[in-house]
Design a protein around this motif. Structure first.
Motif, PDB file in Angstrom:
ATOM      1  N   VAL A 125      14.478   5.332   1.675  1.00 12.24           N
ATOM      2  CA  VAL A 125      12.994   4.756   1.987  1.00 12.24           C
ATOM      3  C   VAL A 125      12.950   3.513   2.724  1.00 12.24           C
ATOM      4  CG1 VAL A 125      12.991   3.659  -0.190  1.00 12.24           C
ATOM      5  CG2 VAL A 125      10.731   4.416   0.752  1.00 12.24           C
ATOM      6  N   LEU A 126      13.698   2.856   2.821  1.00 16.17           N
ATOM      7  CA  LEU A 126      13.737   1.551   3.523  1.00 16.17           C
ATOM      8  C   LEU A 126      13.983   1.573   4.970  1.00 16.17           C
ATOM      9  CD1 LEU A 126      16.005  -0.688   0.998  1.00 16.17           C
ATOM     10  CD2 LEU A 126      13.749  -0.544   1.166  1.00 16.17           C
ATOM     11  N   ALA A 164       1.000  -4.845   0.852  1.00 14.38           N
ATOM     12  CA  ALA A 164       2.328  -4.190   1.236  1.00 14.38           C
ATOM     13  C   ALA A 164       2.288  -2.549   1.100  1.00 14.38           C
ATOM     14  CB  ALA A 164       3.340  -4.735   0.433  1.00 14.38           C
ATOM     15  N   VAL A 195       9.864  -0.824  -4.948  1.00 11.33           N
ATOM     16  CA  VAL A 195      10.475   0.284  -4.540  1.00 11.33           C
ATOM     17  C   VAL A 195      11.881   0.024  -5.409  1.00 11.33           C
ATOM     18  CG1 VAL A 195       9.871   1.363  -2.429  1.00 11.33           C
ATOM     19  CG2 VAL A 195      11.130  -0.819  -2.452  1.00 11.33           C
ATOM     20  N   THR A 223       8.644 -11.968  -4.923  1.00  9.94           N
ATOM     21  CA  THR A 223       7.648 -11.884  -3.915  1.00  9.94           C
ATOM     22  C   THR A 223       7.550 -10.628  -3.304  1.00  9.94           C
ATOM     23  OG1 THR A 223       9.210 -12.614  -2.165  1.00  9.94           O
ATOM     24  CG2 THR A 223       7.592 -14.372  -3.307  1.00  9.94           C
ATOM     25  N   ARG A 253      12.535  -2.821  12.455  1.00  9.37           N
ATOM     26  CA  ARG A 253      12.756  -2.044  11.561  1.00  9.37           C
ATOM     27  C   ARG A 253      14.299  -1.923  10.847  1.00  9.37           C
ATOM     28  NH1 ARG A 253       7.162  -1.038   9.819  1.00  9.37           N
ATOM     29  NH2 ARG A 253       6.205  -1.546  11.832  1.00  9.37           N
ATOM     30  N   LEU A 254      14.435  -1.610   9.731  1.00 10.12           N
ATOM     31  CA  LEU A 254      15.694  -1.578   9.184  1.00 10.12           C
ATOM     32  C   LEU A 254      16.621  -0.476   9.850  1.00 10.12           C
ATOM     33  CD1 LEU A 254      17.399  -2.984   7.082  1.00 10.12           C
ATOM     34  CD2 LEU A 254      16.992  -1.213   5.413  1.00 10.12           C
ATOM     35  N   VAL A 312      11.069   0.252   6.957  1.00 12.06           N
ATOM     36  CA  VAL A 312      10.434  -1.273   6.686  1.00 12.06           C
ATOM     37  C   VAL A 312      10.989  -2.303   7.775  1.00 12.06           C
ATOM     38  CG1 VAL A 312      10.429  -0.442   4.401  1.00 12.06           C
ATOM     39  CG2 VAL A 312      12.128  -2.005   4.692  1.00 12.06           C
ATOM     40  N   ARG A 364      -1.645  -9.209   0.161  1.00 19.89           N
ATOM     41  CA  ARG A 364      -0.861  -8.591  -1.009  1.00 19.89           C
ATOM     42  C   ARG A 364      -1.243  -9.203  -2.411  1.00 19.89           C
ATOM     43  NH1 ARG A 364       4.119 -10.373  -2.408  1.00 19.89           N
ATOM     44  NH2 ARG A 364       3.873 -11.490  -0.318  1.00 19.89           N
ATOM     45  N   ALA A 379      10.204  -7.256   4.851  1.00 22.60           N
ATOM     46  CA  ALA A 379       8.972  -7.648   4.595  1.00 22.60           C
ATOM     47  C   ALA A 379       8.519  -7.321   3.036  1.00 22.60           C
ATOM     48  CB  ALA A 379       8.059  -6.662   5.576  1.00 22.60           C
ATOM     49  N   PRO A 380       7.641  -8.125   2.654  1.00 22.40           N
ATOM     50  CA  PRO A 380       7.130  -7.646   1.345  1.00 22.40           C
ATOM     51  C   PRO A 380       6.658  -6.456   1.338  1.00 22.40           C
ATOM     52  CG  PRO A 380       6.114  -9.745   2.128  1.00 22.40           C
ATOM     53  CD  PRO A 380       6.834  -9.046   3.220  1.00 22.40           C
ATOM     54  N   LEU A 381       7.457  -5.742   0.188  1.00 20.83           N
ATOM     55  CA  LEU A 381       7.057  -4.208  -0.048  1.00 20.83           C
ATOM     56  C   LEU A 381       6.392  -3.908  -1.350  1.00 20.83           C
ATOM     57  CD1 LEU A 381      10.487  -2.852   1.043  1.00 20.83           C
ATOM     58  CD2 LEU A 381       8.549  -3.035   2.423  1.00 20.83           C
ATOM     59  N   PRO A 382       5.743  -2.838  -1.545  1.00 21.50           N
ATOM     60  CA  PRO A 382       5.375  -2.495  -2.988  1.00 21.50           C
ATOM     61  C   PRO A 382       6.645  -2.302  -3.905  1.00 21.50           C
ATOM     62  CG  PRO A 382       4.835  -0.500  -1.348  1.00 21.50           C
ATOM     63  CD  PRO A 382       5.315  -1.779  -0.544  1.00 21.50           C
TER      64      PRO A 382
END
Lengths: 469, 85, 398
Positions: C313-314, B81, C245, C277, A442-443, C317, B34, C240-243
């Motif tokens: 928010v990151l 995702a 943001v 992506t 995680r970041l 992730v 996704r 990773a691929p995210l919605p």
């Protein structure tokens, strides 16, 4: 720092830790799993005790962790960094993929990488349906979790590993509908081992598995493969067909077989991330090592499937050699481990024979349709890879990924990399293997201040302190 | 040990992985992709393919085959995702 | 298509700058051969984020080049689409805009001064208060003091872009040859370029363009006309691929200072943006470490912290990849575009540091204009080769 750091708790890593510890050196054994053993000695995760099979290095007893070995379980080694005089291994310890994990950093002048290998899966239409598993998944779930991946399972792929997988499935109550071996039958030389296979210590074990399958009436078919899986939401049936010598399907031999699960394995791919981060030289896609399991990088040793696919006995022998060499590097008094070295030589002969007997032939590319997914993460079809090459003349892995999208997802090409490289005509099997972050974190974990640790102390480590027993 | 799957209580034992619990409970797919929304579940079983991603206690992108269950875990499917909550 | 035996121009380096030069030269009717010792678009170009920015520069010649380039990209993509078709001209062009964010009170004044100067130079730069900035980027930190919006900032996919340009070169009868290293330049008795040396052979040509990016210094030495171009390393984290943001390219107000700095030491300044992506790219770091490509955990840690500071928010992730690349750096931070006065027929097009993707089309056009004797659209003087920061002594003895 004057201790050996071993990454990987399978047969190679365990043997390395044990060998180094036996020379009086402190050892840290880092492993991602909660229990030692790796994929080979996969332990029953539900049992509260450690029930390791006897290690090959010491067939007469169970493996117990020596006192001067610190076993760090649940530990993901995500980076290796070169520092003055050695290497630093960055690890997250705790529940898998959880942001609450704790960071640890281990500095060492003697690093043993024993990160193993994972199943190679070849794509075919429908291979992304739930119910298609790798053979390793079926094995891990059966041995580690006591569950079968399905009620009616077809096992396919190539190599002797298919037998223990099928046998484990039978053991947890699955009906194995058939075992499809794409090359010649294992049972051929199993019943009468000749040539390089003669005297292979695993022959007896394999014969036992074959016996289990025979008793349960499991058909074992050579030159046969699963060419497609069918179903709406998950696997309902598969198409099986005969293959010619190059693995192209023989027309007219297709059969529909009812099954709710498929377990496939086409050999193994080494987990090269940490070795590449340490800049170890590769040869034919594996880490190149010398007679003492030393890599091209000073202070970094490699053992087990990283150096070539050869099974648990060879891995343990290589691990022992690497462990002794690592201890010696820290100043311990070590005599050349001649017996282990001779086991390594013998093991490699078998490994070469096995590799020759169970190759992956290029005809698998004929199993794919244009729209067959090659990269599961990003859902990239074969068509996109061909177009990258035909239309844009892509000639390297980086541009291939960026143009086609293959290998850009969370697995970072671990599953599709070799297949995509072959489809695109790149001849480097490790073209996709460079992943400086060896496993995602995680970041917030990355942002965390690393716990300070004494720097590598070359002078102290160079002082001989070995206790010869 | 009690954990919940998609809000429903399911039986679990110490040492089980999330994937082990789900498959033992007859769940074969717990994620959708996704791009195309295709169903996925366990594939490699040893932590390298990242196909078995699941949401555990509000955190997505957890490998079900690697994650051991803990008492009270709230396990939910992952659709495409997702962000952590 | 047969292999080209000789060319009007040999462009060495098939990255974005080489590709843009080759495209512009072939558009001018010249027969172009592009060589690359590796695969096309596989080095610096493949490590870039695809920035086409006007926001990260103060007024001056580089901004002029950036503005010309930003205007040129959409037209160029349109003409490539007509010439090559939709698929080959697909470069994921996204005029998404940029947002520069001041998170410290002391950064507010300098940011306002920068945007004022940029507006005077013709850049669209809109000053925003914290609320307006968070309207644009809802996940942005609450610690915003002020921000500036740059609607003209854009992004494209650099590998696709380079390949589209190279496809146009091929379509016009030129050739792109990967896996061929240029070992030097061949001169005629009068001292003018007459060929390029490759393994055991020479390819006759009228001119050579050194577009080797961070390795341009090497070729310049081999050609006997050294220029000062150094590698400056950058690292990028990939989530990773995210919605969705992060909508725009979002960066901290200290980014401009970090870009303009010549420090050898590590400079980290957050730049956060999403890709087609779904992944989020987190830059940027700068460190002059030669061509050392080893992973530095300290750099990754600082990138991670600075990204979380902009987008909390990151924090949870996954980061799945880190990659590094080398930017071609010149001591005075200006690209080198033009003919080497010491060696007629040898041209340089390099030194764009981290801005090569954005600056490529105007660079290609400027070089082609100069080579063809056309009146350039821009003043070429600031980018000339014989400026003190770049030229290393006089031509060495051949």
């Amino acid at each position: 720092m004057s201790r050996v750091v071993v990454v990987g708790g399978g047969p190679a890593g365990m043997a390395a830790a044990e060998a180094a510890a036996s020379r009086g050196v402190e050892v840290v054994l880092i492993d991602a799993a909660p229990k030692l053993g790796g994929q080979y000695h996969r332990q029953d995760g539900l049992s509260s005790e450690d029930r390791l099979a006897p290690s090959a290095a010491h067939a007469d007893r169970r493996w117990t962790s020596p006192e001067n070995v610190e076993h760090v379980p649940d530990a993901s080694a995500w980076a290796v960094e070169a520092v003055d005089g050695g290497h630093r291994v960055h690890v997250r310890v705790g529940l898998a993929d959880d942001p609450s994990r704790e960071g640890r950093v281990f500095a060492t002048r003697a690093l043993v990488l024993a990160t193993g290998a994972y199943d190679r899966a070849l794509p075919f239409p429908g291979w992304d349906l739930p119910g298609v598993f790798t053979a390793g998944a079926a094995q891990a779930l059966a041995k580690g979790q006591g569950v079968a991946v399905g009620d009616r399972v077809v096992v396919g792929g190539t190599g002797p590993f298919l037998l223990p997988v099928a046998s484990s499935l039978v053991g947890v109550g699955a009906r194995v509908v058939e075992v499809a071996e794409a090359n010649a039958a294992v049972t051929g030389w199993l019943s009468r081992p000749t040539g390089a296979m003669a005297g292979w210590s695993k022959a007896g074990e394999l014969a036992r598995y074959a016996g289990v399958l025979a008793r349960h009436g499991v058909p074992y078919r050579s030159r046969t493969a699963v060419l497609a899986a069918h179903g709406a939401e998950s696997v309902e049936s598969v198409t099986v067909a005969r293959l010619d010598r190059d693995w192209s399907p023989v027309p007219g031999t297709e059969r529909r077989v009812e099954a709710d699960a498929v377990a496939v394995g086409f050999g193994f791919t080494p987990q090269l991330e940490l070795a590449l981060a340490a800049r170890c030289r590769l040869e034919d896609g594996f880490v190149a090592v010398d007679a003492a399991q030393g890599t091209s990088v000073d202070g970094v040793f490699a053992a087990g499937e990283l150096t070539g696919i050869g099974g648990a006995d060879l891995a343990a022998a290589e691990g022992a050699v690497a462990g002794f060499a690592a201890a010696k590097r820290l100043g311990a008094v070590v005599e050349a481990p001649l017996r282990a070295m001779s086991r390594v030589r013998a093991g490699r002969r078998f490994a070469r024979a096995l590799a020759a007997a169970y190759p992956v032939r290029s005809g698998w590319q004929d199993w794919l349709r244009d729209d067959t997914v090659v990269c599961r993460c990003e859902e990239v079809a074969k068509r996109a890879l061909y177009r990258a090459v035909d239309e844009r003349d892509v000639g390297a892995a980086g541009p291939l990924k960026l143009v086609s999208g293959a290998g850009l997802g969370l697995c970072q090409g671990r599953i599709c990399g070799r297949n995509a490289a072959e489809l695109a005509g790149l001849d480097d099997p490790a073209a996709f293997a460079k992943r400086p972050i060896a496993v995602p974190l995680r970041l917030s974990e990355l942002a965390e201040e690393s716990r300070a640790e004494a720097p590598v102390d070359a002078e102290a480590a160079a002082r001989p302190f070995g206790i010869d027993r | 040990m009690r954990v919940t799957w998609d809000g429903r209580e399911v039986e679990a034992r110490p040492g089980q992985t999330v994937a082990g619990v789900l498959i033992a409970n007859g769940v074969r797919s717990w994620r959708t992709t996704r791009a195309e929304g295709r169903p996925r579940g366990l594939f490699c079983g040893i932590g390298v393919c990242f196909d078995c991603l699941v949401r555990v206690n509000g955190v997505p992108d957890v490998r079900a085959c690697q994650r051991l269950v803990a008492d009270g875990d709230d396990i939910r499917p992952q659709r495409g995702a997702e962000l952590p909550s | 298509m047969g292999r080209i035996e000789s060319a009007d121009v040999v462009v060495v380096g098939a990255g974005i700058i080489g590709a843009a030069c080759a495209e512009a030269l072939s558009a001018a009717g010249l027969r172009v051969l592009v060589l690359d010792r590796g695969a096309p678009a596989a080095a610096t170009t493949a490590s870039g984020e695809g920035n086409v920015l006007v926001s990260d520069k103060g007024p001056g010649p580089e901004l002029d080049l950036a503005v010309a380039s930003r205007r040129r990209w959409p037209d160029l993509i349109d003409s490539l689409r007509e010439e090559l078709g939709d698929e080959l001209a697909r470069v994921e062009w996204e005029p998404k805009g940029g947002l520069m964010v001041a998170t410290e009170p002391e950064a507010v004044g300098p940011l306002a001064a920068l945007t004022r100067a940029q507006r005077a130079a013709g850049i669209e730069a809109v000053d925003l208060d914290a609320a307006a900035a968070r309207d644009m980027e809802p996940h942005l930190t609450e610690r915003v003091e002020a921000a500036a919006h740059y609607p003209e900032d854009a992004q494209l996919q650099p590998v696709l872009a380079a390949m589209a340009l190279l496809a146009a070169v091929r379509a016009r009868g030129g050739e792109v040859r990967g896996g061929v290293e240029a070992h030097g330049v061949v001169y005629d008795p009068g001292g003018a370029v007459c060929g390029v040396r490759v393994d055991g052979d020479a390819i006759p040509c009228g001119a050579v363009v050194n577009a080797c990016g961070p390795w341009a210094g090497h070729l310049s030495v081999a050609a006997g006309a050294p220029v000062e171009v150094l590698p400056r390393r950058g690292m990028v984290l990939v989530t990773a691929p995210l919605p969705p943001v992060v909508r725009r390219k979002v960066y901290a107000a200290d980014y401009v200072a970090a870009v303009a700095s010549g420090a050898v030491d590590l400079q980290v300044s957050p730049v956060v943006e999403s890709t087609a992506t779904g992944t989020v790219l987190i830059g940027s770091s700068r460190r002059r470490v030669g061509f050392d490509d080893a992973l530095e955990v300290e750099v990754l840690q600082r990138l991670a912290r600075s990204a979380i500071a902009l987008f909390p928010v990151l924090s949870g992730v996954p980061v799945m990849r880190a990659y590094g690349g080398f930017r071609p750096y010149t001591p005075d931070h200006l690209p080198v575009i033009g003919e080497d006065p010491r060696t007629p027929g040898l041209w340089h097009a390099t030194g764009h540091e981290g801005a090569g993707i954005g600056l490529a089309p105007a660079t290609g056009r400027l070089l082609a204009d100069l080579m063809c004797g056309r009146e350039p659209e821009l003043d070429a003087m600031p980018f000339r080769v014989d400026r003190p920061a770049v030229i290393v002594g006089s031509a060495v003895e051949r």
